[in-house]
Design a protein around this motif. Structure first.
Motif, PDB file in Angstrom:
ATOM      1  N   PHE A  10      -5.129  42.029   7.091  1.00  0.00           N
ATOM      2  CA  PHE A  10      -5.095  43.003   8.105  1.00  0.00           C
ATOM      3  C   PHE A  10      -5.000  44.528   7.562  1.00  0.00           C
ATOM      4  O   PHE A  10      -4.038  44.820   6.600  1.00  0.00           O
ATOM      5  CB  PHE A  10      -4.067  42.980   9.094  1.00  0.00           C
ATOM      6  N   ASP A  11      -5.912  45.352   7.873  1.00  0.00           N
ATOM      7  CA  ASP A  11      -5.740  46.673   7.635  1.00  0.00           C
ATOM      8  C   ASP A  11      -4.513  47.063   8.441  1.00  0.00           C
ATOM      9  O   ASP A  11      -4.039  46.508   9.379  1.00  0.00           O
ATOM     10  CB  ASP A  11      -7.019  47.556   7.937  1.00  0.00           C
ATOM     11  N   ALA A  12      -3.955  48.161   8.271  1.00  0.00           N
ATOM     12  CA  ALA A  12      -2.927  48.711   8.667  1.00  0.00           C
ATOM     13  C   ALA A  12      -3.159  50.015   9.780  1.00  0.00           C
ATOM     14  O   ALA A  12      -2.923  49.631  10.990  1.00  0.00           O
ATOM     15  CB  ALA A  12      -1.667  49.200   7.873  1.00  0.00           C
ATOM     16  N   ASP A  13      -3.582  50.893   9.130  1.00  0.00           N
ATOM     17  CA  ASP A  13      -3.563  52.233   9.909  1.00  0.00           C
ATOM     18  C   ASP A  13      -4.926  51.919  10.895  1.00  0.00           C
ATOM     19  O   ASP A  13      -5.794  51.731  10.614  1.00  0.00           O
ATOM     20  CB  ASP A  13      -3.857  53.409   9.061  1.00  0.00           C
ATOM     21  N   ASP A  14      -4.472  52.127  12.063  1.00  0.00           N
ATOM     22  CA  ASP A  14      -5.582  52.202  13.279  1.00  0.00           C
ATOM     23  C   ASP A  14      -6.029  50.637  13.525  1.00  0.00           C
ATOM     24  O   ASP A  14      -7.113  50.366  14.059  1.00  0.00           O
ATOM     25  CB  ASP A  14      -6.707  53.220  12.914  1.00  0.00           C
ATOM     26  N   THR A  15      -5.375  49.691  12.890  1.00  0.00           N
ATOM     27  CA  THR A  15      -5.989  48.277  13.362  1.00  0.00           C
ATOM     28  C   THR A  15      -4.623  47.761  13.498  1.00  0.00           C
ATOM     29  O   THR A  15      -4.384  47.039  14.646  1.00  0.00           O
ATOM     30  CB  THR A  15      -6.135  47.693  11.903  1.00  0.00           C
ATOM     31  N   LEU A  16      -3.239  47.938  13.163  1.00  0.00           N
ATOM     32  CA  LEU A  16      -2.088  47.504  13.450  1.00  0.00           C
ATOM     33  C   LEU A  16      -1.320  48.401  14.345  1.00  0.00           C
ATOM     34  O   LEU A  16      -0.480  48.294  15.472  1.00  0.00           O
ATOM     35  CB  LEU A  16      -1.208  47.151  12.241  1.00  0.00           C
ATOM     36  N   TRP A  17      -1.339  49.811  14.063  1.00  0.00           N
ATOM     37  CA  TRP A  17      -0.795  50.826  14.579  1.00  0.00           C
ATOM     38  C   TRP A  17      -1.650  52.056  14.707  1.00  0.00           C
ATOM     39  O   TRP A  17      -2.529  52.255  14.084  1.00  0.00           O
ATOM     40  CB  TRP A  17       0.547  51.117  13.913  1.00  0.00           C
ATOM     41  N   VAL A  18      -1.404  53.191  15.567  1.00  0.00           N
ATOM     42  CA  VAL A  18      -1.934  54.501  15.510  1.00  0.00           C
ATOM     43  C   VAL A  18      -1.886  55.398  14.268  1.00  0.00           C
ATOM     44  O   VAL A  18      -0.676  55.337  13.947  1.00  0.00           O
ATOM     45  CB  VAL A  18      -1.565  54.948  16.816  1.00  0.00           C
ATOM     46  N   ASN A  19      -2.935  55.846  13.881  1.00  0.00           N
ATOM     47  CA  ASN A  19      -2.720  56.732  12.709  1.00  0.00           C
ATOM     48  C   ASN A  19      -3.749  58.026  12.689  1.00  0.00           C
ATOM     49  O   ASN A  19      -3.143  59.089  12.841  1.00  0.00           O
ATOM     50  CB  ASN A  19      -2.945  55.911  11.415  1.00  0.00           C
ATOM     51  N   GLU A  20      -4.804  57.643  12.706  1.00  0.00           N
ATOM     52  CA  GLU A  20      -5.771  58.734  12.722  1.00  0.00           C
ATOM     53  C   GLU A  20      -5.703  59.840  13.713  1.00  0.00           C
ATOM     54  O   GLU A  20      -5.952  60.901  13.599  1.00  0.00           O
ATOM     55  CB  GLU A  20      -7.478  58.392  12.932  1.00  0.00           C
ATOM     56  N   THR A  21      -5.150  59.422  15.007  1.00  0.00           N
ATOM     57  CA  THR A  21      -4.977  60.453  16.122  1.00  0.00           C
ATOM     58  C   THR A  21      -3.903  61.432  15.487  1.00  0.00           C
ATOM     59  O   THR A  21      -4.148  62.595  15.797  1.00  0.00           O
ATOM     60  CB  THR A  21      -4.402  59.709  17.280  1.00  0.00           C
ATOM     61  N   TYR A  22      -2.882  61.135  14.680  1.00  0.00           N
ATOM     62  CA  TYR A  22      -2.222  62.047  14.175  1.00  0.00           C
ATOM     63  C   TYR A  22      -2.829  63.153  13.360  1.00  0.00           C
ATOM     64  O   TYR A  22      -2.381  64.274  13.200  1.00  0.00           O
ATOM     65  CB  TYR A  22      -0.992  61.379  13.461  1.00  0.00           C
TER      66      TYR A  22
END
Length: 230
Positions: A10-22
């Protein structure tokens, strides 16, 4: 299609949790701080150019982004920006590093369902310390057998991952939001991939329609849909 799969990454950022929005929010804050020197569009363009130029030096992640903001601010202001504003830029980055972890819908449901049936790993890129921090705060570590924080996600990086897992490429399934990083390199090495688009994509991760090879992988709207295949 997935009958031979032994390992699901699993990718983490924007797959498991929000990241790019920040990152988008930080770019808006940065543009406001530099508003006296350039238009918002020009500031965004110059910051992006600086980020791409610095990738080979800093790699991916918030810390490299912070340094690129400082460098862009100095250049856009012709080195006239105040120390106070430079401090504010650093504060933007620190706030990003301290953001709470917002899991995306269905993440824990999916990991619970797959845990024990497959070897689950995280294959993500970025700053090691930051990614370790996010994983600890996420409460998801108990589901994963292995965490791989990669400097990049090219074909050679995935070939190394396959060797480290002591499996054939056909036994690996990658799940992620980026066609460029989480899907297309896997197709090239003979692994499987499932694409879960996130509503915001960094320009560096975008691919043209001709590059997408959509017939080589599945695309789902939400993570829980992958359970219908596994």
């Amino acid at each position: 299609m997935y009958k031979n799969i032994k390992v699901i990454a699993f990718d983490a950022d924007d797959t498991l949790w929000v990241n790019e929005t920040y990152f988008r929010e930080a770019e808006q804050q940065f543009a406001k701080l530099l508003a006296a020197y350039e238009t918002e569009n020009k500031i965004d363009q110059e910051l992006f150019k600086t980020e791409i130029k610095n990738l080979a030096i800093y790699g991916y992640g918030v810390k490299g982004f912070m340094l690129s903001m400082v460098e862009s601010a100095l250049e856009l202001s012709n080195y006239k920006i105040s120390q106070q504003k430079l401090a504010q830029i650093l504060e933007i980055g620190k706030e990003m590093l301290e953001k709470p972890i917002e899991l995306l819908p269905g993440v824990e449901q999916v990991l619970k369902a797959l845990h024990g049936k497959y070897k689950l790993i995280v294959a993500t890129k970025g700053d090691l310390l930051d990614q370790e921090r996010k994983l600890k705060k996420s409460g998801l570590l108990k589901y994963f057998h292995h965490i791989e924080v990669m400097s990049d996600k090219q074909v050679s990086d995935y070939e190394s991952l396959v060797r480290h897992q002591d499996i054939d490429a056909s036994e690996l399934l990658m799940v992620g939001n980026s066609l460029k990083s989480d899907v297309l390199p896997l197709i090239q090495i003979g692994a499987a991939a499932i694409h879960i688009p996130f509503h915001t994509t960094w320009a560096h991760e975008e691919v043209s329609e001709n590059e997408q090879q959509a017939d080589q992988y599945k695309t789902v709207k939400k993570l829980t849909e992958i359970l219908t295949f596994l």
